[in-house]
Design a protein around this motif. Structure first.
Motif, PDB file in Angstrom:
ATOM      1  N   TYR A 123      30.810  40.786  57.489  1.00 44.43           N
ATOM      2  CA  TYR A 123      31.621  40.632  56.277  1.00 44.43           C
ATOM      3  C   TYR A 123      31.751  39.174  55.847  1.00 44.43           C
ATOM      4  CZ  TYR A 123      32.926  45.517  56.802  1.00 44.43           C
ATOM      5  OH  TYR A 123      32.888  46.883  56.900  1.00 44.43           O
ATOM      6  N   THR A 168      33.605  41.343  50.902  1.00 43.20           N
ATOM      7  CA  THR A 168      32.285  41.384  50.267  1.00 43.20           C
ATOM      8  C   THR A 168      32.164  40.243  49.263  1.00 43.20           C
ATOM      9  OG1 THR A 168      33.012  42.731  48.394  1.00 43.20           O
ATOM     10  CG2 THR A 168      32.354  43.909  50.421  1.00 43.20           C
ATOM     11  N   LEU A 217      34.959  35.270  49.844  1.00 46.04           N
ATOM     12  CA  LEU A 217      33.718  35.223  49.063  1.00 46.04           C
ATOM     13  C   LEU A 217      32.876  33.984  49.367  1.00 46.04           C
ATOM     14  CD1 LEU A 217      36.182  36.394  46.910  1.00 46.04           C
ATOM     15  CD2 LEU A 217      34.068  37.201  45.872  1.00 46.04           C
ATOM     16  N   LEU A 263      31.271  39.570  44.950  1.00 44.39           N
ATOM     17  CA  LEU A 263      31.896  40.173  43.763  1.00 44.39           C
ATOM     18  C   LEU A 263      31.361  41.570  43.441  1.00 44.39           C
ATOM     19  CD1 LEU A 263      32.131  37.067  41.387  1.00 44.39           C
ATOM     20  CD2 LEU A 263      34.044  38.289  42.432  1.00 44.39           C
ATOM     21  N   ASP A 264      30.099  41.845  43.807  1.00 46.80           N
ATOM     22  CA  ASP A 264      29.540  43.167  43.481  1.00 46.80           C
ATOM     23  C   ASP A 264      29.870  44.227  44.529  1.00 46.80           C
ATOM     24  OD1 ASP A 264      27.929  42.528  45.599  1.00 46.80           O
ATOM     25  OD2 ASP A 264      26.030  42.906  44.554  1.00 46.80           O
ATOM     26  N   GLY A 265      30.717  43.881  45.498  1.00 50.15           N
ATOM     27  CA  GLY A 265      31.145  44.857  46.499  1.00 50.15           C
ATOM     28  C   GLY A 265      30.185  45.031  47.662  1.00 50.15           C
ATOM     29  N   CYS A 274      27.517  43.018  50.792  1.00 44.58           N
ATOM     30  CA  CYS A 274      27.424  41.831  51.657  1.00 44.58           C
ATOM     31  C   CYS A 274      25.994  41.297  51.664  1.00 44.58           C
ATOM     32  CB  CYS A 274      27.822  42.187  53.090  1.00 44.58           C
ATOM     33  SG  CYS A 274      29.549  42.655  53.273  1.00 44.58           S
ATOM     34  N   PRO A 328      37.202  42.323  46.133  1.00 42.79           N
ATOM     35  CA  PRO A 328      36.152  41.904  47.055  1.00 42.79           C
ATOM     36  C   PRO A 328      36.671  41.033  48.199  1.00 42.79           C
ATOM     37  CG  PRO A 328      35.444  41.628  44.782  1.00 42.79           C
ATOM     38  CD  PRO A 328      36.897  41.995  44.740  1.00 42.79           C
TER      39      PRO A 328
END
Ligand SMILES: [Zn+2]
Ligand SMILES: [Zn+2]
Length: 388
Positions: free
Chosen positions: A131, A115, A135, A117-119, A121, A110
């Protein structure tokens, strides 16, 4: 929510202050009101990196107040003061379950993709994706971040100082305390006196080292090193470092050498400068195309240890509160690392300072934002709050 942010719109271009949309936090995510954020040399590197996805909001050294939490968040609650870590971890992988959370790989995909953690934004502008960076994306009024990036600090902790804990402070402190495991009465050489090096000196001081020898090419950096706890200094450009370190340690060499410089030559010198059974920690980021050349004889009969360290082997939920408490107890210097306090609107001045060779490269310009959370934001996110 519409918020103000400093947006990177293209490689090497000045950041633009723009209105950006921030979506609500999803499961295991936290909405943080950013109150202070440090401008790090890594932000400049990202700004000049063709691989950085744009548009993006940079900033990975932040502290603020929890404004809302998504489902399943248990580590923080609304109103908590937090410092942010740019190395969140999963807690369940092979590395995490053995305590090496700094080596968890969950964050890096990620991170490079820009992004969470879940891929996906949470940031956008007029419907177009913006973007994330590291994180976190702290150069903004708010950030939605992983719960595992969000470390609660004592209420009395000032947030400008707190914003610096999550990067060079934790890395340097951890390199001495956790990676090297500096022992009371030992002798420590620190190579490379920058944002990491001064905090390695502080970590060695707190661990009880009897001699802390700062090694650098810049006389100004060596003077700064003394303020942070160095008992001796060596100008690497002028002196034979190995000879000086051995002269300071009855001819044996130091117990620990911590190389924060990122130069392989410094690590090679460090290897020659530690005593039998001594430990070299390489925490600076090497150019990955380089190779180290060290005499193999140091291992078998001499028993030296060469250890790499990422993020100073930091465990954020263990180390950030510990560093904050050391600061509050007057034992850890953070005030001195806040070189300048500026508004978000002036953020490009902090980037310009990196190009000024006369500027000190220890410490940070810190962007300060209002602590006030607008009432409409509270209303908007209320349904996600978990108030204990
Ligand atoms: Zn940083
Ligand atoms: Zn993990």
């Amino acid at each position: 929510m519409i918020m103000k942010a400093a947006v990177m719109t293209g490689v090497g271009r000045p950041l633009e202050i723009l209105a950006v949309d921030l979506a609500e936090p999803k499961a295991n995510e936290v909405l943080v009101k950013i109150v202070a954020t440090g401008v790090c040399h890594s932000d400049l590197n990202a700004l000049n990196d063709e691989k950085t996805p744009t548009p993006t909001i940079l900033g990975h050294e932040g502290a603020g107040i929890v404004a809302a939490v998504g489902p399943n968040v248990s580590k923080v609650k609304v109103g908590d003061k937090v410092a942010l870590s740019w190395v969140p971890y999963c807690g369940t992988c092979e590395f995490c379950v053995t305590g090496a959370v700094h080596l968890c790989e969950s964050a890096f995909g990620p991170m490079f993709a820009g992004t969470l953690l879940d891929g996906t934004c949470r940031l956008s502008k007029e419907g177009e994706k913006v973007y994330h960076n590291s994180l976190l994306s702290t150069f903004a009024e708010f950030a939605v971040v992983p719960e595992m990036s969000c470390v609660k600090l004592p209420d009395e902790m000032p947030l400008a100082q707190a914003s610096l804990i999550g990067c060079g402070v934790a890395t340097g402190y951890g390199a001495a305390v956790h990676a090297a495991k500096v022992t009371p009465g030992s002798t420590v050489a620190v190579f490379g006196i920058g944002g990491v090096g001064v905090n390695a000196i502080q970590g060695a001081r707190i661990a009880g080292a009897s001699k802390i020898i700062a090694c650098d090419v810049k006389p100004a950096n060596l003077e700064i090193a003394k303020k942070f706890g160095a008992t001796h200094t060596v100008n690497v450009a002028e002196d034979n470092v190995e000879a000086v370190l051995k002269a300071l340690t009855n001819g044996f060499g130091v117990h620990f050498a911590i190389d924060c410089s990122g130069h392989t030559g410094a690590t090679e010198t460090a290897w020659k400068s530690v005593r039998k059974g001594g430990t070299v920690v390489a925490v600076g980021a090497f150019n990955p195309t380089m190779s180290l050349s060290i005499p193999a004889g140091g291992f078998h009969r001499v028993g030296k240890i060469l250890k790499g360290s990422f993020y100073g082997d930091t465990q954020p939920f263990r180390d950030f509160p510990a560093i904050a408490q050391l600061y509050l107890d007057g034992k850890f210097m953070l005030d001195e690392l806040v070189l300048d306090r500026i508004n978000l609107d002036d953020i490009n001045k902090a980037f310009d300072a990196f190009h000024d060779c006369s500027c000190i490269n220890v410490g940070r310009s810190v962007i300060e934002l209002s602590e006030q959370v607008a009432a409409n934001v509270i209303d908007e996110y209320e349904e996600f709050e978990v108030v204990s």
